[in-house]
Write a protein that holds these residues in place. Structure first.
Motif, PDB file in Angstrom:
ATOM      1  N   VAL A  88      20.663  35.464  55.465  1.00 55.42           N
ATOM      2  CA  VAL A  88      20.997  35.349  54.152  1.00 55.42           C
ATOM      3  C   VAL A  88      19.916  34.719  53.319  1.00 55.42           C
ATOM      4  CG1 VAL A  88      22.488  34.004  52.548  1.00 55.42           C
ATOM      5  CG2 VAL A  88      23.406  35.453  54.517  1.00 55.42           C
ATOM      6  N   TYR A  89      19.497  35.146  52.236  1.00 59.45           N
ATOM      7  CA  TYR A  89      18.416  34.399  51.249  1.00 59.45           C
ATOM      8  C   TYR A  89      19.258  33.969  50.146  1.00 59.45           C
ATOM      9  CZ  TYR A  89      14.142  34.029  48.933  1.00 59.45           C
ATOM     10  OH  TYR A  89      13.163  33.665  47.878  1.00 59.45           O
ATOM     11  N   ALA A  90      19.210  32.782  50.034  1.00 61.36           N
ATOM     12  CA  ALA A  90      19.866  32.410  48.844  1.00 61.36           C
ATOM     13  C   ALA A  90      18.810  31.593  47.667  1.00 61.36           C
ATOM     14  CB  ALA A  90      20.824  31.133  49.131  1.00 61.36           C
ATOM     15  N   ASP A  91      18.692  32.153  46.780  1.00 60.81           N
ATOM     16  CA  ASP A  91      17.830  31.766  45.522  1.00 60.81           C
ATOM     17  C   ASP A  91      18.541  30.615  44.625  1.00 60.81           C
ATOM     18  OD1 ASP A  91      14.970  32.813  43.962  1.00 60.81           O
ATOM     19  OD2 ASP A  91      16.597  31.799  42.740  1.00 60.81           O
ATOM     20  N   LEU A  92      18.128  29.383  44.632  1.00 59.41           N
ATOM     21  CA  LEU A  92      18.872  28.189  44.055  1.00 59.41           C
ATOM     22  C   LEU A  92      18.078  28.065  42.603  1.00 59.41           C
ATOM     23  CD1 LEU A  92      20.326  28.415  46.836  1.00 59.41           C
ATOM     24  CD2 LEU A  92      20.271  25.756  46.586  1.00 59.41           C
ATOM     25  N   ASN A  93      16.921  28.821  42.452  1.00 58.94           N
ATOM     26  CA  ASN A  93      16.228  28.195  41.216  1.00 58.94           C
ATOM     27  C   ASN A  93      17.029  28.770  39.988  1.00 58.94           C
ATOM     28  OD1 ASN A  93      13.692  27.673  42.759  1.00 58.94           O
ATOM     29  ND2 ASN A  93      13.901  29.754  43.414  1.00 58.94           N
ATOM     30  N   SER A  94      16.529  27.917  38.847  1.00 58.79           N
ATOM     31  CA  SER A  94      17.139  28.087  37.735  1.00 58.79           C
ATOM     32  C   SER A  94      16.668  29.166  36.884  1.00 58.79           C
ATOM     33  CB  SER A  94      17.139  26.657  36.977  1.00 58.79           C
ATOM     34  OG  SER A  94      18.025  26.722  35.609  1.00 58.79           O
ATOM     35  N   CYS A  95      17.004  30.415  37.269  1.00 58.85           N
ATOM     36  CA  CYS A  95      16.370  31.824  36.827  1.00 58.85           C
ATOM     37  C   CYS A  95      17.078  32.448  35.944  1.00 58.85           C
ATOM     38  CB  CYS A  95      15.804  32.725  37.794  1.00 58.85           C
ATOM     39  SG  CYS A  95      14.764  32.048  38.912  1.00 58.85           S
ATOM     40  N   SER A  96      16.654  33.396  35.051  1.00 65.14           N
ATOM     41  CA  SER A  96      17.670  34.258  34.094  1.00 65.14           C
ATOM     42  C   SER A  96      18.280  35.387  35.155  1.00 65.14           C
ATOM     43  CB  SER A  96      16.783  34.833  33.058  1.00 65.14           C
ATOM     44  OG  SER A  96      15.904  35.684  33.769  1.00 65.14           O
ATOM     45  N   PRO A  97      19.307  35.742  34.886  1.00 64.70           N
ATOM     46  CA  PRO A  97      19.944  36.808  35.407  1.00 64.70           C
ATOM     47  C   PRO A  97      19.088  37.900  35.867  1.00 64.70           C
ATOM     48  CG  PRO A  97      21.401  36.039  33.526  1.00 64.70           C
ATOM     49  CD  PRO A  97      20.087  35.417  33.502  1.00 64.70           C
ATOM     50  N   LYS A  98      18.312  38.233  34.851  1.00 62.59           N
ATOM     51  CA  LYS A  98      17.384  39.394  35.062  1.00 62.59           C
ATOM     52  C   LYS A  98      16.398  39.068  36.375  1.00 62.59           C
ATOM     53  CE  LYS A  98      14.075  41.912  32.252  1.00 62.59           C
ATOM     54  NZ  LYS A  98      13.411  41.942  31.144  1.00 62.59           N
ATOM     55  N   ARG A  99      15.856  37.757  36.193  1.00 65.11           N
ATOM     56  CA  ARG A  99      15.055  37.495  37.266  1.00 65.11           C
ATOM     57  C   ARG A  99      15.664  37.403  38.752  1.00 65.11           C
ATOM     58  NH1 ARG A  99      10.304  34.971  36.751  1.00 65.11           N
ATOM     59  NH2 ARG A  99      10.158  36.540  35.121  1.00 65.11           N
ATOM     60  N   LYS A 100      16.719  37.165  38.718  1.00 61.21           N
ATOM     61  CA  LYS A 100      17.669  36.954  39.936  1.00 61.21           C
ATOM     62  C   LYS A 100      17.733  38.414  40.302  1.00 61.21           C
ATOM     63  CE  LYS A 100      19.217  32.683  40.060  1.00 61.21           C
ATOM     64  NZ  LYS A 100      19.112  31.607  41.117  1.00 61.21           N
ATOM     65  N   GLN A 101      18.162  39.524  39.557  1.00 62.72           N
ATOM     66  CA  GLN A 101      17.980  40.934  40.088  1.00 62.72           C
ATOM     67  C   GLN A 101      16.711  41.477  40.566  1.00 62.72           C
ATOM     68  OE1 GLN A 101      19.769  42.255  36.206  1.00 62.72           O
ATOM     69  NE2 GLN A 101      21.660  41.554  36.571  1.00 62.72           N
TER      70      GLN A 101
END
Lengths: 291, 291
Positions: A88-101
């Protein structure tokens, strides 16, 4: 389970130290900017610092990405070829929804399940117990694996980006109200009427929650959008004349002028009973004139 | 007592008709734009329409000015030479505090006592019972004369302009929150997370009144101004990426950037316990960098 951190700054250290105390045995980390202080902190909690981000990918069954918002995508690209296919790769950074996508898309061929995580409060005092929202295909697994260690994870449905959107829209509301009160009360202070202003708003809205207030005000806007936009422009002038630049007030007046114009073009609910009708009508407007 | 109206539009008619029913016997009015409909309305309530603003001044012991914000000062100038020296002149127009002060200054040699009145709600449904704030040397007399007829007048201390300042600063807060929720929820709606966002803010702030919320947020700003300004800029980017121009959010980010800069320059309270300390420190900043 091996928990791997990419990025080992203050937030990662706080979470890792909490997880160590909660019983997580195997943890590895990589940080591009390792220095002696970082090595000392790693040693303090028995964290194994590795030499490359790929080495973290090869070892970890759960990866926490805690780099910076701008490094979130490149870090994911670096680790992608090394990720275990059941990780599982969990991105906890404070990014925009678009960046998460974008990050989720980049990892989609690795087999690893992506979880977009929004950290909802400052990490250090709460450490691994800081409230998190998680979305994406890895969200439920993340929650199942980590809640036994005390992590507080709420899954948000709606696909990758939803958790970040909740965090960001909440931030707009909370810090927007902060800025608005600052501006209004600086003006009120210049006129010597701070207490009168606060008493006046509490007398009208004291018993409403914020969502009830949102509902009430958006319904009013749906009924009297034009007049309210005009009144806010007048108020912006008063803020100016009391010696303060009406940054928030002017921005708010632009938003109300936009909605009044859209309502005049027919994007309005007849006799709206709920903010949802007002919002839905405004959301129907075409892209070109979108606010 | 003779009550005179300068300006006899919708609001003046509503107040006059209420006062007539409440027992006010002598009323006169002047309006620059008299037409048949207006004459019919005057007749309906036994209102005597006069030919000049001066004629109202000569007859009235209490003058209500209900013209338009831009006509408020010229109307006062026109009536000034004709005002009775023991009259009360109540300006009910929605002007800035500064404009109210200009009108008071203009009338200061007439002997008439000025009352700056802020009408706090829409007039027509409530008519003469609409809540009003009043300031200036005529405020207490206005209240004493008219409360027996059912008018609701709260006197605001602090001199001419204070009532208008309360109304305008209140308007900034209420319509600013309206615009802010509109923007945040349009973005949330584009991401499909409206309910999650509202649940999140209610979970954190549901039991606070607006003044408690103002206190909490301004104290937080006094502690973490820089970080919060930065986070709001990030949130503005997200609003953009969800298809909406971040008018309010960007204005709010400018306000928070200003306060962070002022705090960095030393205009900050050490360990603030109340919003008043934060506000006071920010209010100490010099004019040039005033926000």
């Amino acid at each position: 389970m091996v928990v791997g951190f990419i990025g080992f700054g203050e937030a990662a250290f706080a979470i890792a130290s909490g997880l160590r105390e909660a019983g997580v045995e195997h943890m590895v980390a990589y940080d591009a900017f390792q220095n002696d202080a970082m090595k000392a902190r790693a040693e303090q909690i028995g964290m194994q610092l590795l030499d490359s981000v790929q080495a973290v990918g090869e070892r970890a069954t759960l990866v926490f990405s805690l780099v910076t918002p701008t490094a979130a995508l490149p870090a994911a690209a670096d680790i992608a070829p090394a990720l275990q296919s059941d990780a599982v790769y969990a991105d906890l950074n404070s990014c925009s929804p678009k960046r998460k996508q974008e990050i989720a898309a980049l990892l989609s061929n690795t087999g690893a399940r992506f979880a977009g995580v929004a950290v909802m409060s400052a990490v250090p005092p709460l450490r691994h117990r800081v409230p998190m929202l998680a979305d994406g295909p890895g969200a439920h697994l993340l929650k199942r694996w980590m809640e036994p260690y005390g992590m507080r994870i709420d899954v948000v449905e709606g696909g990758v980006g939803a958790a970040a959107a909740v965090k960001m829209c909440r931030s707009v509301i909370v810090k927007g109200i902060e800025a608005l009160f600052m501006e209004a009360l600086l003006a009120a202070s210049a006129a010597g009427v701070v207490d009168d202003v606060l008493a006046s708003v509490d007398a009208s809205f004291g018993n409403m929650t914020l969502s009830e207030l949102a509902n009430y005000l958006l319904v009013r806007n749906g009924q009297h959008g034009q007049r309210r936009a005009h009144e806010l422009l007048d108020a912006a002038e008063t803020v100016s004349s009391l010696g303060h630049t009406p940054w928030v007030t002017r921005g708010a007046a632009e938003r109300l002028a936009w909605s009044a114009a859209q309502q005049a073009r027919g994007f309005r609910a007849e006799n709206p009973q709920s903010f949802r009708e007002v919002l839905e009508a405004l959301s129907r407007t075409d892209g070109e004139s979108m606010g």
